[in-house]
Design a protein around this motif. Structure first.
Motif, mmCIF file in Angstrom:
data_model
loop_
_atom_site.group_PDB
_atom_site.id
_atom_site.type_symbol
_atom_site.label_atom_id
_atom_site.label_comp_id
_atom_site.label_asym_id
_atom_site.label_seq_id
_atom_site.Cartn_x
_atom_site.Cartn_y
_atom_site.Cartn_z
ATOM 1 N N GLY A 157 0.789 -1.223 0.000
ATOM 2 C CA GLY A 157 0.000 0.000 0.000
ATOM 3 C C GLY A 157 0.819 1.270 0.000
ATOM 4 N N ILE A 158 2.145 1.152 -0.063
ATOM 5 C CA ILE A 158 3.021 2.330 -0.063
ATOM 6 C C ILE A 158 3.714 2.412 -1.421
ATOM 7 C CG2 ILE A 158 4.984 3.466 1.029
ATOM 8 C CD1 ILE A 158 4.327 1.908 3.570
ATOM 9 N N GLY A 159 3.279 3.343 -2.248
ATOM 10 C CA GLY A 159 3.864 3.488 -3.576
ATOM 11 C C GLY A 159 5.281 4.009 -3.506
ATOM 12 N N PRO A 160 6.107 3.691 -4.505
ATOM 13 C CA PRO A 160 7.514 4.117 -4.479
ATOM 14 C C PRO A 160 7.698 5.621 -4.638
ATOM 15 C CG PRO A 160 6.974 3.124 -6.594
ATOM 16 C CD PRO A 160 5.785 2.907 -5.709
ATOM 17 N N ASP A 161 6.654 6.334 -5.103
ATOM 18 C CA ASP A 161 6.777 7.781 -5.300
ATOM 19 C C ASP A 161 5.817 8.555 -4.403
ATOM 20 O OD1 ASP A 161 4.422 7.055 -6.480
ATOM 21 O OD2 ASP A 161 4.829 8.001 -8.422
ATOM 22 N N GLU A 162 5.477 7.975 -3.249
ATOM 23 C CA GLU A 162 4.510 8.592 -2.345
ATOM 24 C C GLU A 162 5.121 8.863 -0.970
ATOM 25 O OE1 GLU A 162 0.540 6.254 -4.056
ATOM 26 O OE2 GLU A 162 1.468 5.654 -2.155
ATOM 27 N N GLU A 163 4.825 10.042 -0.445
ATOM 28 C CA GLU A 163 5.104 10.327 0.960
ATOM 29 C C GLU A 163 3.811 10.099 1.730
ATOM 30 O OE1 GLU A 163 6.317 14.005 3.990
ATOM 31 O OE2 GLU A 163 6.209 14.346 1.821
ATOM 32 N N HIS A 164 3.902 9.379 2.837
ATOM 33 C CA HIS A 164 2.724 9.087 3.649
ATOM 34 C C HIS A 164 2.869 9.727 5.022
ATOM 35 C CE1 HIS A 164 0.659 5.958 1.135
ATOM 36 N NE2 HIS A 164 1.852 5.988 0.552
ATOM 37 N N ILE A 165 1.797 10.382 5.473
ATOM 38 C CA ILE A 165 1.779 11.025 6.787
ATOM 39 C C ILE A 165 0.573 10.502 7.559
ATOM 40 C CG2 ILE A 165 1.573 13.212 8.030
ATOM 41 C CD1 ILE A 165 2.971 14.557 5.710
ATOM 42 N N TYR A 166 0.823 10.050 8.774
ATOM 43 C CA TYR A 166 -0.210 9.465 9.625
ATOM 44 C C TYR A 166 -0.416 10.376 10.832
ATOM 45 C CZ TYR A 166 0.930 5.421 6.758
ATOM 46 O OH TYR A 166 1.165 4.578 5.696
ATOM 47 N N LEU A 167 -1.635 10.901 10.970
ATOM 48 C CA LEU A 167 -1.951 11.825 12.054
ATOM 49 C C LEU A 167 -2.646 11.081 13.183
ATOM 50 C CD1 LEU A 167 -3.297 14.815 9.920
ATOM 51 C CD2 LEU A 167 -0.999 14.502 10.843
ATOM 52 N N ALA A 168 -2.151 11.275 14.396
ATOM 53 C CA ALA A 168 -2.739 10.669 15.582
ATOM 54 C C ALA A 168 -2.799 11.732 16.671
ATOM 55 C CB ALA A 168 -1.911 9.461 16.029
ATOM 56 N N ALA A 169 -3.308 11.367 17.833
ATOM 57 C CA ALA A 169 -3.445 12.321 18.928
ATOM 58 C C ALA A 169 -2.073 12.776 19.413
ATOM 59 C CB ALA A 169 -4.229 11.694 20.076
ATOM 60 N N SER A 170 -1.786 14.077 19.290
ATOM 61 C CA SER A 170 -0.574 14.726 19.801
ATOM 62 C C SER A 170 0.700 14.295 19.095
ATOM 63 C CB SER A 170 -0.414 14.480 21.314
ATOM 64 O OG SER A 170 -1.550 14.953 22.003
ATOM 65 N N ARG A 171 0.577 13.533 18.028
ATOM 66 C CA ARG A 171 1.785 13.079 17.338
ATOM 67 C C ARG A 171 1.448 12.689 15.907
ATOM 68 N NH1 ARG A 171 3.967 9.584 21.321
ATOM 69 N NH2 ARG A 171 2.495 10.637 22.701
ATOM 70 N N SER A 172 2.480 12.536 15.106
ATOM 71 C CA SER A 172 2.302 12.084 13.727
ATOM 72 C C SER A 172 3.559 11.360 13.287
ATOM 73 C CB SER A 172 2.015 13.266 12.797
ATOM 74 O OG SER A 172 3.094 14.186 12.823
ATOM 75 N N ALA A 173 3.403 10.536 12.263
ATOM 76 C CA ALA A 173 4.528 9.782 11.721
ATOM 77 C C ALA A 173 4.449 9.821 10.207
ATOM 78 C CB ALA A 173 4.504 8.340 12.225
ATOM 79 N N GLY A 174 5.573 9.533 9.566
ATOM 80 C CA GLY A 174 5.573 9.569 8.116
ATOM 81 C C GLY A 174 6.662 8.723 7.509
ATOM 82 N N LEU A 175 6.490 8.454 6.213
ATOM 83 C CA LEU A 175 7.466 7.697 5.440
ATOM 84 C C LEU A 175 7.739 8.451 4.147
ATOM 85 C CD1 LEU A 175 5.261 5.475 6.760
ATOM 86 C CD2 LEU A 175 6.920 3.889 5.817
ATOM 87 N N VAL A 176 9.010 8.701 3.868
ATOM 88 C CA VAL A 176 9.426 9.401 2.654
ATOM 89 C C VAL A 176 10.282 8.449 1.823
ATOM 90 C CG1 VAL A 176 10.732 11.350 1.727
ATOM 91 C CG2 VAL A 176 9.405 11.623 3.835
ATOM 92 N N PRO A 177 9.956 8.253 0.532
ATOM 93 C CA PRO A 177 10.754 7.337 -0.294
ATOM 94 C C PRO A 177 12.122 7.921 -0.608
ATOM 95 C CG PRO A 177 9.157 8.496 -1.656
ATOM 96 C CD PRO A 177 8.869 8.887 -0.228
#
Length: 492
Positions: free
Chosen positions: A203-223
């Motif tokens: 589900g993570i494309g090679p040309d996509e940045e993904h950002i996950y928003l949660a309570a008081s924090r967030s995470a992400g993946l950059v190709p």
């Protein structure tokens, strides 16, 4: 005994920012030195993003951006995740040499800039720091000494016409000069990242940045190139918390994102407490600030890009002044243009920080994200419409003075003006349009050594384009007097 030397420009700082300034100045034939307090170049991924405006600047400098495009990872989409919902945005920025951001190790950028300097016979002097800076009306006197532990080597007194401070705020000449700046911190927040190869990327494309928003924090993946990813995290800063390692960062990103991440050989752990700092002016007489010496941004991903753009903007103007091709008034536009960009970047990155650490992202930011009212690009387009160098007398519509000139950079067609030249774009004659006073315009171009005339498609507007590709003057082709008046103010 103290040695005395003289140069046109002394550049302090040999990261990408200082090297960009030095490379452009070398293109102008300026006598320069570039020094850095570090014992040698850094290594590792460090900054990974290259934004379209930065790539345009690199192309104007003559760097092989075509090869860089082939070796880098394009980032075409940014995907926000709110609970079980996701929203994607296209990051394409039409008109740039690369329409989308790229990711690449900073080592590659450093190597390209180092090779460019070597081509002009410029060697970086590592292990050297400034211990005194004394500017006056005619130049700057700088005392250099070996950095690090006490050394028996004598100090050196350098007399420079100009000083470019590009070594990072708090680490260079701007500290010695007591530069005033606006500072804003973000207590209770920290940013972490690490690089890793992920075994499970469903589900993570090679040309996509993904950002996950949660309570008081967030995470992400950059190709990243080579199948790697940069994993990052914004979270509350635990009082007295230990600095986490790469595996701990990967585990934290997995918890926030809900992804079953399995990382192979995670490396390059990094963390910081975000802070923004902007110098009140980027010019103090003969001292000019660029990059971190002028602006520090809360998100370090912008530091290299903004700094290289600073350095390019500054260096072509300074090169023209030193070589007698332009009036010193050119330098007055530097703070106006780049500080405005810095303020906008600070606003954008502070908004990203707020979104990434909100206690209730669904309620606070969810509606705007779902409606597409959030600009997903964290590097806004660069325009200088408010600059004193921008004069617009053209008809409404189309790119205005201060905007990048479309089509000026075309790597496929081999169209790439030199960063030492202004380009005068004159339309060819066409039926039904006012006759083009070509002889008069050609004489105007010939009057200034830095101006090159180029004929374009038929039309009614003449454009004078700066060495950085931005439109300086736009006006009717049948009124060369207005263009002549503009050129007389800034060019020599």
């Amino acid at each position: 005994m103290q040695r005395n030397t003289e140069v046109d420009v002394l550049v302090i700082g040999a990261g990408p920012v200082g090297m960009t300034a030095a490379a452009v100045l070398a293109e102008y034939g300026v006598r320069l030195r570039i020094v850095d307090r570090r014992p040698g170049p850094d290594s590792g991924t460090r900054c990974t993003n290259l934004w379209p405006a930065t790539l345009d600047a690199m192309a104007f400098m003559g760097l092989d951006v075509g090869e860089l495009l082939e070796r880098s990872q394009p980032m075409r989409h940014k995907v926000f995740h709110l609970g079980e919902d996701s929203f994607s945005s296209d990051l394409t920025e039409y008109g740039a040499v690369s329409p989308v951001p790229l990711t690449q190790s900073q080592d590659v950028v450093d190597a390209m800039l180092t090779a460019r300097l070597e081509r002009f016979g410029v060697a970086i002097e590592y292990g050297v720091e400034a211990c005194r800076v004394d500017p006056d009306d005619d130049g700057v006197t700088v005392v250099l000494r070996p950095a690090g532990p006490a050394s028996d080597a004598p100090a050196e007194r350098v007399r420079a016409g100009w000083l470019v401070a590009a070594q990072g705020m708090g680490t260079g000449a701007e500290e010695l000069l007591g530069v005033r700046r606006t500072v804003r911190s973000f207590p209770g927040v920290r940013i972490l990242h690490a690089d890793a190869r992920l075994e499970n990327r469903d589900g993570i494309g090679p040309d996509e940045e993904h950002i996950y928003l949660a309570a008081s924090r967030s995470a992400g993946l950059v190709p990243l190139p080579g199948g790697l990813h940069r994993l990052f995290l914004m979270e509350p800063d635990p009082a007295g918390g230990e600095r986490p390692g790469a595996r701990e960062i990967v585990s934290a990103v997995a918890r926030v994102s809900g992804l079953p991440l399995t990382a192979v050989e995670p490396a390059c752990p990094w963390w910081a407490r975000p802070e923004s700092r902007i110098a009140e002016t980027f010019r103090l007489g003969r001292v000019l600030l660029a990059g971190g010496s002028a602006t520090a941004l809360p998100l370090t991903v912008h530091g290299m890009n903004n700094g290289m753009q600073d350095a390019f903007n500054l260096a072509w103007k300074l090169g023209m002044v030193v070589r007698g091709l332009g009036d010193e008034v050119l330098l007055d536009s530097y703070t106006v243009e780049r500080r405005r960009v810095a303020r906008k970047l600070v606003e954008v990155t502070e908004r990203v920080l707020g979104m990434g650490t909100s206690e209730d992202s669904q309620a606070t930011h969810g509606p705007r994200i779902r409606q597409g009212r959030v600009d997903m690009r964290t590097q806004p387009s660069v325009t200088y419409r408010q600059s004193p160098l921008s004069q617009d007398q053209g008809r409404p519509g189309g790119p205005q003075a201060g905007d990048p000139m479309p089509g000026l950079l075309d790597l496929a067609a081999g169209t790439r003006p030199c960063c030492t030249e202004w380009t005068l774009l004159v339309p060819r004659d066409s039926a039904g349009a006012p006759p083009v006073p070509l002889a008069e315009l050609r004489a105007l171009a010939d009057k200034y050594a830095a101006v090159r005339l180029r004929l374009t498609e038929p039309g009614s507007t003449v454009h004078l384009v700066r060495p950085d590709g931005h439109i300086a003057f736009r006006g009717p082709v049948d009124d060369p007097a207005a263009l002549a008046g503009y050129a007389a103010r800034f060019l020599r």
